[in-house]
Design an enzyme around this catalytic site. Structure first.
Site, PDB file in Angstrom:
ATOM      1  N   ASN A  59     -19.915 -21.458  -3.391  1.00 19.04           N
ATOM      2  CA  ASN A  59     -20.115 -22.785  -2.799  1.00 19.04           C
ATOM      3  C   ASN A  59     -21.190 -23.461  -3.634  1.00 19.04           C
ATOM      4  OD1 ASN A  59     -20.697 -25.029  -1.331  1.00 19.04           O
ATOM      5  ND2 ASN A  59     -21.543 -23.958   0.453  1.00 19.04           N
ATOM      6  N   LYS A  93     -22.238 -26.421  -3.442  1.00 22.78           N
ATOM      7  CA  LYS A  93     -23.001 -27.459  -2.719  1.00 22.78           C
ATOM      8  C   LYS A  93     -23.068 -28.715  -3.597  1.00 22.78           C
ATOM      9  CE  LYS A  93     -25.154 -23.834  -0.109  1.00 22.78           C
ATOM     10  NZ  LYS A  93     -26.268 -23.346   0.683  1.00 22.78           N
ATOM     11  N   HIS A 108     -19.633 -26.024   7.488  1.00 19.45           N
ATOM     12  CA  HIS A 108     -20.815 -25.358   6.924  1.00 19.45           C
ATOM     13  C   HIS A 108     -22.044 -25.792   7.715  1.00 19.45           C
ATOM     14  CE1 HIS A 108     -24.006 -24.267   4.143  1.00 19.45           C
ATOM     15  NE2 HIS A 108     -23.148 -23.434   3.570  1.00 19.45           N
ATOM     16  N   GLU A 142     -24.878 -26.693   6.835  1.00 16.32           N
ATOM     17  CA  GLU A 142     -25.562 -27.887   6.318  1.00 16.32           C
ATOM     18  C   GLU A 142     -24.862 -29.146   6.798  1.00 16.32           C
ATOM     19  OE1 GLU A 142     -25.545 -26.623   2.224  1.00 16.32           O
ATOM     20  OE2 GLU A 142     -27.029 -25.096   2.724  1.00 16.32           O
ATOM     21  N   GLU A 184     -22.394 -17.178   8.342  1.00 15.81           N
ATOM     22  CA  GLU A 184     -23.576 -17.531   7.565  1.00 15.81           C
ATOM     23  C   GLU A 184     -24.740 -17.806   8.516  1.00 15.81           C
ATOM     24  OE1 GLU A 184     -22.249 -19.085   3.420  1.00 15.81           O
ATOM     25  OE2 GLU A 184     -22.517 -20.769   4.759  1.00 15.81           O
ATOM     26  N   GLY A 189     -30.206 -19.865   1.464  1.00 11.38           N
ATOM     27  CA  GLY A 189     -31.132 -20.449   0.503  1.00 11.38           C
ATOM     28  C   GLY A 189     -32.579 -20.020   0.711  1.00 11.38           C
ATOM     29  N   SER A 249     -27.859 -15.931   0.887  1.00 10.45           N
ATOM     30  CA  SER A 249     -28.648 -15.217  -0.126  1.00 10.45           C
ATOM     31  C   SER A 249     -27.938 -13.987  -0.697  1.00 10.45           C
ATOM     32  CB  SER A 249     -30.025 -14.837   0.444  1.00 10.45           C
ATOM     33  OG  SER A 249     -30.737 -16.003   0.809  1.00 10.45           O
TER      34      SER A 249
HETATM   35  P1  13P Z   1     -27.175 -19.151  -0.706  1.00 13.92           P
HETATM   36  O1  13P Z   1     -26.308 -18.082  -1.295  1.00 13.92           O
HETATM   37  O2  13P Z   1     -27.771 -20.055  -1.736  1.00 13.92           O
HETATM   38  O3  13P Z   1     -28.146 -18.614   0.279  1.00 13.92           O
HETATM   39  O4  13P Z   1     -26.176 -20.134   0.135  1.00 13.92           O
HETATM   40  C1  13P Z   1     -25.320 -19.567   1.058  1.00 13.92           C
HETATM   41  C2  13P Z   1     -24.353 -20.602   1.506  1.00 13.92           C
HETATM   42  O5  13P Z   1     -24.702 -21.519   2.230  1.00 13.92           O
HETATM   43  C3  13P Z   1     -22.965 -20.497   1.036  1.00 13.92           C
HETATM   44  O6  13P Z   1     -22.141 -21.366   1.724  1.00 13.92           O
END
Ligand code: 13P
Length: 248
Positions: free
Chosen positions: A9, A11, A94, A96, A166, A172, A212
């Site tokens: 992903n 982002k 997601h 976010e 997640e 992150g 992560s």
């Molecule tokens: P990270 O791997 O950067 O923690 O992000 C996870 C994520 O949100 C994948 O969709």
């Protein structure tokens, strides 16, 4: 047998030029295997990535879509538009998007219906915040997200669903859920799917862990029985890191 899936992903990272550079480097070190690999990129990079990976089995996904086919929704992209350019996966719900763009379980549900209707495989994200985990609400929160998001999704549709667990507190932050914690929740998600559908669907649904995931912890996570793959944020931006996770 469920085929493991490692999905990146990206982002809101990379320009199209940078995406093309990634693709060239990644193709040089990638060998197809029984692991499905996908990259979910920003809209502007999708066609370039489709083209770069056309002779490989790497699938390209989007990170969001609107639930209407068309309409006066300034700034949105429909599932039909994604399908037209050959997009295979779309991340839906997601954390976010839930957090910054007020995406509710009801909206997630509408998007899932539309994705299935046009033939895009949704990667539906669920997961609790740290506050919710601290007050022992993690399982309840995830179950509510599943029930709301999957309302009236048929058994046949659910069979091809991908779910990503997640935990918001692990995204992150460098703070990964322990493999046991992740495995426990992924097993719980499979139980909820069995409850909502049947054991055949529960057996077919692909459940990913995200938060992560790095080259250093990928093997341990992927070896857990209930975890069928990973949704990788930061580490999917660097070909040399992402390949290590793919080759866990
Ligand atoms: P990270 O791997 O950067 O923690 O992000 C996870 C994520 O949100 C994948 O969709």
């Amino acid at each position: 047998m469920r085929k493991p899936l490692i999905a990146g992903n990206w982002k809101m990272f990379k320009t199209t030029a940078e995406a093309k550079v990634f693709a060239e480097s990644f193709k040089n070190i990638y060998e197809s295997s029984d692991i499905q690999v996908a990259i979910c990129a920003p809209f502007t990079q999708l066609e370039a990535l489709k083209d770069s990976f056309k002779d490989t089995d790497v699938k390209i996904g989007a990170q969001n879509m609107h639930f209407a086919d068309e309409g006066a929704f300034t700034g949105e992209i429909s599932a039909v538009m994604l399908k037209e350019i050959g997009i295979y996966y779309c991340i839906i719900g997601h954390s976010e998007r839930r957090q910054y763009f007020v995406e509710t379980d009801g909206i997630v549900n509408k998007k899932l219906h539309k994705a299935f209707a046009v033939g895009i495989t949704p990667i539906m994200c669920v997961g609790e915040t740290l506050e919710q985990r601290d007050v022992d609400k993690a399982f309840e929160v995830v179950k509510t997200q599943l029930m709301g998001g999957l309302k009236d999704i048929t058994t046949t549709q659910a069979e091809s669903l991908v779910i990503a667990y997640e935990p918001v507190w692990a995204i992150g932050t460098g703070r990964t859920a322990s493999p046991e914690q992740a495995n426990q929740m992924c097993g719980f998600i499979r139980d909820v799917i069995e409850e909502l559908y049947n054991d055949d669907v529960a057996d077919k649904v692909i459940i990913l862990y995200g938060g992560s995931v790095k080259p250093e912890n990928a093997t341990e996570i992927m070896n857990m029985e209930e975890i069928d793959g990973a949704l990788v944020g930061g580490a999917s931006l660097v070909p040399e890191d992402f390949i290590q996770i793919v080759n866990f």
